[in-house]
Scaffold this active site. Structure first.
Site, PDB file in Angstrom:
ATOM      1  N   GLY A  33       0.837  -1.180   0.000  1.00  0.00           N
ATOM      2  CA  GLY A  33       0.000   0.000   0.000  1.00  0.00           C
ATOM      3  C   GLY A  33       0.872   1.228   0.000  1.00  0.00           C
ATOM      4  O   GLY A  33       2.070   1.141  -0.242  1.00  0.00           O
ATOM      5  N   ALA A  34       0.216   2.331   0.260  1.00  0.00           N
ATOM      6  CA  ALA A  34       0.960   3.575   0.313  1.00  0.00           C
ATOM      7  C   ALA A  34       2.025   3.491   1.400  1.00  0.00           C
ATOM      8  O   ALA A  34       3.044   4.148   1.330  1.00  0.00           O
ATOM      9  CB  ALA A  34       0.009   4.719   0.603  1.00  0.00           C
ATOM     10  N   VAL A  38       4.792  -5.179   2.602  1.00  0.00           N
ATOM     11  CA  VAL A  38       5.025  -6.014   3.770  1.00  0.00           C
ATOM     12  C   VAL A  38       5.166  -7.463   3.331  1.00  0.00           C
ATOM     13  O   VAL A  38       4.386  -7.951   2.514  1.00  0.00           O
ATOM     14  CB  VAL A  38       3.875  -5.894   4.793  1.00  0.00           C
ATOM     15  CG1 VAL A  38       4.217  -6.650   6.069  1.00  0.00           C
ATOM     16  CG2 VAL A  38       3.593  -4.443   5.121  1.00  0.00           C
ATOM     17  N   LYS A  54       8.567  -5.184   6.962  1.00  0.00           N
ATOM     18  CA  LYS A  54       8.077  -4.045   6.199  1.00  0.00           C
ATOM     19  C   LYS A  54       9.247  -3.395   5.481  1.00  0.00           C
ATOM     20  O   LYS A  54      10.228  -3.004   6.104  1.00  0.00           O
ATOM     21  CB  LYS A  54       7.405  -3.041   7.129  1.00  0.00           C
ATOM     22  CG  LYS A  54       6.879  -1.843   6.382  1.00  0.00           C
ATOM     23  CD  LYS A  54       6.223  -0.872   7.297  1.00  0.00           C
ATOM     24  CE  LYS A  54       4.828  -1.360   7.641  1.00  0.00           C
ATOM     25  NZ  LYS A  54       4.056  -0.289   8.259  1.00  0.00           N
ATOM     26  N   ASP A 158      -4.041   6.732  10.226  1.00  0.00           N
ATOM     27  CA  ASP A 158      -4.639   5.835   9.229  1.00  0.00           C
ATOM     28  C   ASP A 158      -5.186   4.562   9.874  1.00  0.00           C
ATOM     29  O   ASP A 158      -4.955   3.469   9.384  1.00  0.00           O
ATOM     30  CB  ASP A 158      -3.592   5.503   8.154  1.00  0.00           C
ATOM     31  CG  ASP A 158      -4.232   4.883   6.918  1.00  0.00           C
ATOM     32  OD1 ASP A 158      -5.402   5.213   6.630  1.00  0.00           O
ATOM     33  OD2 ASP A 158      -3.579   4.048   6.264  1.00  0.00           O
TER      34      ASP A 158
END
Lengths: 321, 350
Positions: A33-34, A38, A54, A158
């Site tokens: 994702g942004a 991962v 990550k 987030d």
């Protein structure tokens, strides 16, 4: 007398340096994702246990590794010393291409691996959905984790079901926090669509933000646990705001923030819907907590610490709804 | 997570030792590196926390690498450069190198290679990997201030003792004490030493209870006199070494003012016994108990991402009144510091 090495560091042979053995065996990609990619990996020095790796590409500036990245990684390490039960454990940090003079440094952050996130947990949940006591317990754990982050001046920014992990024992752990500044570099380069569904109005309106944005997200997630469908879902900022106003009511002209590009008059006037009408099977205390979390004005929104003291959490688990 | 405290035998059996550098030589390299960081930092107007953090990085680095592979002045420059960023007092890499150039002779500067900046930048990545991104380091300074606040007695004498202890902490950076003991322990020992030498006997303190025989029992449990003495001696040994070294041709003179041109030491050590300014303490590093300096007020807590270029110099810690205290550690990220993790062992595993 003076035993200087004849070579400079740049001409060193990397293999001759003891920079640690290969410690992790990459298995498969588990997320992208942004906020970086991962991987699931095995910790070779620890019984082959699974870990989440990550991968971060840190852009180097003219003075090496940016201060913000150093700070964020350092804070992650510090936070981990508390071993907070609702925060995903952070085990290690390693990096690659040490000797190359590329403009990026690849850093791997090694986290505890948890199989399931709240998103898939809710998907798999058979009808009639999560029990009232389960919703309460998970909400409490979310708030505890967020309260811990906020007390260390970390804003998650987030929170969403995908980065709330559910352990086998049924505990909830918050993941993907503390790297906001580091990722801001990368965000500009990626075109990954970020979900707006859990975003607080002040973010959607491009105002400054603080800890209340996380409380908004918790409110959205708590509502979703009740209904098993997201509360506000739209794909643009304006649509997302409309979606929100349809439930909490369009703020009055007095409540509308000053100096923003979006005009108050461009929104239809919705009146507030009674929460008890949306969450019909939800007790009044749960509705009252939800309402104080889903408040338009961040200054009036309840804090994590206060939310944990809310009567909703005082009431006995097996009391009738 | 790595554990940064070592037994003396591990410190002796270092990577440098395994590559044939004898113990005394390694200790000297460590002293010279630490001193270089302090001199460089002082010239660049960096605060004592930044310098101390740089020195701790330096000592930790050579627990994993040899002085043969990594020339000490390059490493020292890199440690100071990284510490600057970590402590929110960043300096440009090229400025660190410029300052280093002024402090070392041509022969030593050759170890920086043809492109010194690139050399330091590359080393930064190796350094980070070696110290495992453990960037937040506590120092004895903040503990000295905390302890001093709790002690009762003649204010002038107390201040003298604190200043002397502060100088000892500065000098202790040239030893491997930071690889052996937690900063709280070092602070107790050096405060004790300063008390002895300045003839200030602590008889009463705030929070004293009947179980306490010594003031430090309030802060550190199970601290034996043997340990206390051992730490003091490690620092005191520096002064005899520095005298020996002065007569050794083996150690080229550092480009520093001769002791005679230095300002008189701020600490009040018995001059017959000690050379307190082995590490000349930066003036701003000397804490004061009040009146001499204008009172500084703690800076307001900064936002989540504070201005990376705060004004210099670093505020002078002022230990009275209580509200004006600027604990050195609180500058770190402008964040609240967590208390030390519960159950943290005070002694390294035997």
């Amino acid at each position: 007398m003076y035993e200087y090495s004849a070579d400079t560091i740049q001409s060193l042979n990397l293999d001759s340096l003891d920079l640690g053995d290969k410690k992790y065996d990459e298995l498969c990609q588990i997320g992208c994702g942004a906020y970086g990619t991962v991987f699931k990996a095995r910790d070779l020095q620890n019984k082959g246990n699974y870990v989440a790796m990550k991968k971060l590409r840190v852009k180097l500036n003219e003075d090496g590794i940016p201060m913000s990245t150093l700070r964020e990684i350092s804070i992650l390490k510090q936070l981990d010393t508390f071993e907070h039960p609702n925060i995903v454990r952070f085990f290690d940090v390693i990096h690659q291409n040490i000797l190359s003079d590329e403009r990026y440094l690849t850093v791997y952050l090694i986290f505890e691996h948890v199989d399931q996130d709240l998103g898939s947990y809710m998907e798999k949940c058979p009808p009639p959905g999560l029990s009232a006591s389960k919703v309460k317990e998970l909400t409490r754990q979310m708030l505890k984790g967020v309260d811990f982050l906020h007390s260390h001046r970390i804003i998650h920014r987030d929170l969403k079901p995908q980065n709330l992990l559910i352990t086998r024992a049924g505990g909830l752990k918050i993941a993907d926090f503390g790297l906001a500044k580091t990722f801001d570099y990368d965000m500009m380069l990626t075109s990954v669509v970020v979900t707006l569904w859990y975003r607080a109005p002040e973010i959607l309106l491009n105002l400054g933000y603080g800890t209340p944005v996380d409380i908004w997200s918790i409110g959205c997630v708590m509502a979703e646990m009740w209904r098993l469908v997201p509360l506000f879902c739209a794909s643009t900022e304006v649509e997302q705001l409309k979606c929100i106003f349809r439930v909490i009511g369009t703020p009055s002209m007095n409540e509308w923030p000053e100096n923003i590009s979006l005009m108050w008059s461009s929104f239809e006037q919705y009146s507030k819907v009674a929460f008890s009408a949306i969450f019909m099977d939800c007790c009044s205390k749960a509705n009252s907590l939800l309402e104080s979390m889903l408040t338009f004005n961040p200054a009036d929104r309840i804090s994590a610490a206060d939310a944990l003291e809310h009567p909703y959490f005082k009431e006995k688990e097996n009391e009738p709804l | 997570m790595p554990y940064w405290y070592f037994d003396k035998k591990d410190i002796r059996n270092s990577p440098s030792f395994r590559e044939g550098i004898d113990y005394e030589t390694e200790q000297r390299y460590r002293r010279e590196g630490a001193r270089f960081i302090i001199d460089c930092g002082t010239k660049m107007d960096l605060g004592y926390n930044t310098m101390a953090t740089g020195v701790v990085f330096f000592h930790r680095f050579y627990m994993y690498h040899s002085f043969k592979t990594f020339p000490r002045y390059v490493t020292a420059s890199c440690c100071l450069f990284l510490a600057g960023k970590v402590e929110e007092t960043p300096k440009k890499c090229k400025d660190v190198i410029k300052t280093a150039r002024m402090l070392v002779d041509d022969k030593k500067f050759k170890t920086f290679g043809d492109d010194p900046r690139e050399e330091v930048m590359t080393l930064e990545r190796i350094l980070l990997q070696t110290i495992k991104f453990d960037l937040q380091v506590d120092h004895p300074y903040s503990f000295l201030l905390k302890y001093a606040k709790s002690l009762k007695g003649d204010k002038t004498k107390l201040e003298k003792m604190l200043q002397m202890a502060w100088t000892f902490v500065n000098d202790s950076l040239c030893t491997t004490l930071c690889l052996q003991w937690e900063p709280e322990i070092i602070a107790v020992a050096l405060m004790y030493l300063a008390g002895k030498l300045s003839k200030f006997e602590v008889v009463d303190w705030i929070g004293r209870n009947s179980k306490h025989l010594r003031w430090w029992e309030m802060f550190v449990e199970d601290m034996t006199m043997d340990l206390l003495e051992d730490i003091c001696h490690q620092v005191l040994d520096l002064y005899s070494q520095s005298q020996q070294q002065a007569s050794q041709q083996d150690s080229p003179p550092q480009t520093q003012p001769e002791p005679s041109t230095k300002p008189p030491p701020q600490s009040h050590l018995p001059p017959s016994k000690l050379k307190p300014d082995l590490v000349a303490p930066p003036h701003s590093a000397i804490p004061t108990l009040g009146a001499q300096y204008p009172q500084r007020v703690a800076p307001p807590p900064s936002g989540h991402y504070p201005n990376p270029y705060p004004a210099h110099p670093v505020p002078i810690p002022n230990i009275h009144p209580v509200h004006a205290v600027v604990p050195p550690g609180s500058q770190y990220y402008g964040h609240h510091r967590p208390p030390p993790a519960a159950g943290r062992p005070y002694y390294p595993p035997q």
